[in-house]
Each structure stands twice: as C-alpha cells, then as structure tokens.
Design a protein around this motif. Structure first.
Motif, PDB file in Angstrom:
ATOM      1  N   TRP A 390       0.835  -1.212   0.000  1.00 29.57           N
ATOM      2  CA  TRP A 390       0.000   0.000   0.000  1.00 29.57           C
ATOM      3  C   TRP A 390       0.865   1.257   0.000  1.00 29.57           C
ATOM      4  O   TRP A 390       0.471   2.288  -0.594  1.00 29.57           O
ATOM      5  N   LYS A 391       2.041   1.185   0.608  1.00 30.83           N
ATOM      6  CA  LYS A 391       2.940   2.331   0.592  1.00 30.83           C
ATOM      7  C   LYS A 391       3.426   2.621  -0.831  1.00 30.83           C
ATOM      8  O   LYS A 391       3.516   3.780  -1.250  1.00 30.83           O
ATOM      9  N   LYS A 392       3.727   1.556  -1.573  1.00 24.63           N
ATOM     10  CA  LYS A 392       4.141   1.731  -2.963  1.00 24.63           C
ATOM     11  C   LYS A 392       2.991   2.289  -3.806  1.00 24.63           C
ATOM     12  O   LYS A 392       3.205   3.134  -4.689  1.00 24.63           O
ATOM     13  N   VAL A 393       1.783   1.815  -3.532  1.00 25.27           N
ATOM     14  CA  VAL A 393       0.615   2.328  -4.256  1.00 25.27           C
ATOM     15  C   VAL A 393       0.427   3.813  -3.978  1.00 25.27           C
ATOM     16  O   VAL A 393       0.108   4.602  -4.886  1.00 25.27           O
ATOM     17  N   ASP A 394       0.631   4.209  -2.722  1.00 29.29           N
ATOM     18  CA  ASP A 394       0.512   5.623  -2.365  1.00 29.29           C
ATOM     19  C   ASP A 394       1.517   6.466  -3.136  1.00 29.29           C
ATOM     20  O   ASP A 394       1.190   7.558  -3.638  1.00 29.29           O
ATOM     21  N   THR A 395       2.762   5.984  -3.253  1.00 29.97           N
ATOM     22  CA  THR A 395       3.789   6.713  -3.992  1.00 29.97           C
ATOM     23  C   THR A 395       3.428   6.815  -5.478  1.00 29.97           C
ATOM     24  O   THR A 395       3.534   7.879  -6.099  1.00 29.97           O
TER      25      THR A 395
END
Length: 527
Positions: A390-395
């Motif tokens: 989810w952190k990568k998706v946010d970026t």
C-alpha cells in the motif's frame, strides 16, 4: 373599334377569376361548401351538419381538419353507424356505406428524386461512419432502402468505391487550392499503428489556419508500410506527402507519435533532409514537437508496470467484493464499522486506459484498512496487499495524479493551444527533478524514470512552448524567466537568451515572409 379595345382588356382580366380549381380531395364526398357572408365560406358535414371554417376572403384553409373529422371518429353520425354495423355483423361495410375506407387518402410524394445525388449521399455516409463497402450488397440494407425509396437502384461495391474515390479526388483538389492561398504554414502530426498481423500503417494529418483564422485538421495521407518503425520508411512517407501536396516550403512543425527511444532517429533524419533546402523555420529549431498526450501515456504505463503485481491483487480484490450483493453489503458494513470516509468510489479499471487504473488505485487506497480487515474475517479472501504494498501504491498515485491532473487540463479545453502545454510541462518537470534526488528510495526510483522521459520532451519542445507563452499577453517573457529560474537556477540566463533570440529571429522571418507573400498576391491579382 375604340369600344372593342376598351372592353377586351376587361374581359381578359375577369376571365381568370371566374375559373375555379377542381376539388380533387376525397373529403368533398362528405362535405359541402356554404357561403356564410361576403367572401367567407364554411365546410358543412353531410352526416352531422357540423360546420368548419374553409375560406375567409382570399385565404383558403386546408382539408386536414376535415379529414380528421371523418377518419378519427369525431363525426357523431359516423360513430353511430359503426356501432350499428359492429352489432349486426362483423363483416366489412359494403360500397353503399358512408364510412370512408381506411387508408383512402394519398399523400403527395417527392418528385425530386435524384439517383446520382443519392449515390453520392450514400458514399459520404460510408466515408463519415467508416462503414464497409460491401454493406451496399447486404440484403437487409437493400430491403430497408427499397422501403424508403423504391426508385433507388443500389450500386454494387465496385460502383460505390468509384464514387468514394471521386469524392476524394474532388476534396483533394479543393484542399490543394486552399494550401496555395493560406499565408501561414502547416503543422503535421504522425500516427503509427501495427496490427496483430504485424502490418504497419502511417497516417499524416495537416493542421493549419486559413485566411479567416479558422483552424483546419485534414488527413493528408494514410498508407501501409512494411516497417513503420524504421527511419527510412517514415521519412519516405512524410517526404512523399509533402511533395504530393506541394507544401514542403510551408512546413512549420511535425509531431511524432512514437516511442521515446526511436524518436531522435526519426527527427534527425527528416530535419537534415529539409534543413538543407532552408525550408524550415529558425533552421529547424522548432521542427520537432512531440505528442504531450503520448508522453503522459508512456510515463503512466511505465509507472503502472513498476507495481503490476500489486495492481493485480487490487484488481482481484475488487472483483471479489463486487462478485455478489452479499459481499458488497458485508464490505460496506466493514467500512462503516471502521469509520472510513468514502470520498472515492471503488471501480474496476480498463487496463488499456491508464487514467482508469489511477482512479482504481486511488479509490482502493482509501479502503486499504477495510481490505485488511476483510482478509481476517473471510477465509475465502486472501488477495489483500501488504502494508508495504500500500505504501508503494501511495507513492505511485502521487505521481499518477500529476499526470492525471495535467491530462484533464489539456483534454478538458475545447480548443487547447500551445501556450497551455508549457504551464503543465514545466511544473511536472520541476516536481520530478526534485523528487529524483530525494532520500526516499521508492520515490526516487519512480520519479527518476519519469524524469528521464520528461527531460527528453523538454529538450525538444521547450523552445516552441516558451515562444507560445511569450505570445500570450497574460504572461509574456516574465513568466518564462520565472519558470526557467526555478528549473535551471543560476544557469537560467543562458536558456532565457535562447528563447529571446528565437523570438527576434522568428519576427525577422515573419517580416520577410510577409513581404514576399504580399508581392506574390499582388502579382496573382494583377495589381
């Protein structure tokens, strides 16, 4: 003799007024005309004695209202007779009946049918709607046309093909003449396609402004080539198009819709070929214009590809939730229980459209806690992304939003002009340049790859886009100086000078071109 000459003209003038046109309408079998007063008559129904206006002075009413009276059941006598006939027998009325037969009135049909004009209209319809030529031989279509106009003789596909070629040649001749009268230059845009059979096609579209300041976009060439992604094939197609339309001396810019790696090969080859003849503005400095929408698409696809595995899990998660009404209701209960604010809807994407993928990721990102909770309480669901995912998706969503907002600004404008692109491109270029040197490794890897693509675009197009902004009276040179100072820092002066020199050189070329154009028009008009 004098008496005869005096009375003959009177007789000749009075004769036409005594002639009355024969009433041919079938309604007069059911109506009579009675004079009410001087110059005023009414139509009287023979059945119910109801009167209707017919003429007042020189104005004569039509017979439509009389037809309606005897056909739709307004006449009380006719209604009564129909009821009696229905009670006595179910047979049809005989010839002595006063009930007018159905569909007795004939409406006047058009007598202006033209076979040639109809064939041309059919050919234009096929061109505009991109229908197959063989549709003229389809049985259902032929039956439909015969029902509309029995006189029309349907041409076969060879005949309709000749008709279309005739329209093309006529339009080409008209456009060639128009190119000879425009005082400005022509911009070209190139489109490349490769089919599933590996057949390559190249389209060339011309964009220009006429003497009335109206923008035109016309497809000048569409041809199949053996290998459209080779520099010689593309250069040959463009060169042939310029010669065929006699616009080599009028070429201003060319926009290439192709991948970034082969773009420089195309542009260098064609630029050298034309610059040797001194036909390009500013010796070719403004020649290359790359498609901004294509740049956004390529950059977005690369970013999406970097997390394709995570996107797959999110897509499958949405499919799972939306598979049944029970699951949707259960997921809504979880969202309500976790008090998650719903600002975006959950929607599946169209994988070929990156903007829908962005909306899917942005919507799913807001419900990431709900997906995690669903995995703990539903043994059949195991597709929830991890917190790191989810952190990568946010970026990724952060940078896809830059592209998405920029695309909406450009595509949302009814008539996007060149000055709009500078504002969008320089902001994204600056944002990516700052992110590419940041400390976050995930952010840097995403931003660096995007920055490389925008940097290539900026090097090729910054001059022409900056000149367009200078021409905008709302910004002029001051805005270019501001943007370049943000992008280049202490080296901004060198790049600003390039724009300033380009503006002056472009003005000098315009003065020279305008002088020669005026001389040409004077010679053409014989003044």
């Amino acid at each position: 003799m004098e008496g005869v000459s005096d009375t003959e003209p009177l007789a000749l003038e009075a004769a036409p007024t005594s002639r009355r046109r024969r009433k041919r309408s079938l309604v007069w079998e059911h109506f009579t005309i009675e004079t009410v007063s001087d110059g005023c008559t009414k139509a009287l129904c023979k059945q119910c004695n109801q009167s209707f206006a017919y003429s007042t002075g020189k104005k004569i009413a039509g017979t439509s209202h009389l037809k309606r009276h005897i056909t739709v059941g307004s006449c009380s006598k006719l209604r009564q007779e129909k009821r009696q006939l229905a009670l006595t027998s179910g047979s049809k009325t005989d010839g002595n009946s006063t009930d007018p037969p159905k569909r007795r009135y004939r409406w006047r049909t058009s007598l202006n049918f033209d076979q040639d004009r109809s064939c041309m209209d059919l050919a234009k319809m096929i061109i505009m709607q991109e229908y197959p030529l063989h549709m003229v031989e389809h049985t259902a279509f032929k039956t439909f046309i015969q029902g509309l106009q029995p006189q029309f003789k349907m041409p076969n596909h060879e005949a309709i093909e000749k008709e279309i070629l005739g329209i093309y040649n006529k339009e080409k001749q008209s456009l060639t003449q128009l190119f000879g009268t425009i005082p400005g230059r022509v911009c070209l845009s190139i489109g490349l396609w490769t089919t599933s059979q590996t057949l390559g096609y190249v389209s060339v579209t011309g964009h220009f402004i006429d003497n009335d300041w109206k923008l035109h976009s016309r497809v000048l060439n569409f041809s199949m080539v053996s290998s459209p992604h080779s520099e010689n094939a593309l250069s040959d197609v463009i060169g042939l198009c310029l010669s065929d339309w006699n616009i080599k001396s009028k070429l201003f810019t060319i926009t290439l819709d192709n991948n970034c790696s082969s773009h420089d090969i195309y542009s260098a080859n064609l630029r050298d070929h034309l610059s040797n003849k001194n036909t390009l503005t500013l010796k070719g400095q403004l020649f290359v214009v790359r498609c901004y929408a294509h740049l956004l698409n390529v950059a977005a696809q690369d970013v999406i590809a970097s997390i394709h595995g995570i996107i797959y899990n999110i897509r499958e998660s949405l499919k799972y939730v939306k598979a049944s009404l029970v699951r949707e209701e259960r997921f809504a209960e979880i969202v309500q229980q976790l008090e998650i604010p719903c600002t975006r809807p959950l929607s599946l994407d169209v994988q070929s459209h990156w903007d829908t993928t962005y909306l899917m990721l942005a919507g799913a990102l807001e419900f990431r806690h709900a997906f995690a909770y669903l995995e703990t309480c539903d043994p059949h669901y195991n597709e929830a992304p991890s917190p790191d995912d989810w952190k990568k998706v946010d970026t990724v969503c952060t940078y896809l939003k830059l592209l998405y907002d920029s695309a909406n600004v450009i595509m949302g404008a009814a008539d996007p002009t060149a000055n709009m692109y500078f504002h969008e491109a320089w902001k994204i270029h600056l944002e990516l340049a700052n992110a590419a040197v940041g400390e976050d490794g995930t952010v840097c890897s995403v931003a660096k790859e995007m920055h490389e693509k925008f940097d290539k675009y900026w090097k090729d197009c910054s001059l022409v886009l900056a000149i367009a902004v200078v021409m905008d009276p709302r910004f002029k040179m001051k805005f270019v100086e501001f943007a370049f100072s943000k992008l280049y820092g202490e080296d901004a002066g060198r790049y600003i000078k390039v724009v300033d020199d380009g503006i002056h050189a472009l003005f000098d070329e315009y003065i020279t071109h305008r002088f020669h154009w005026c001389q040409f028009m004077k010679t053409t008009r014989g003044t």
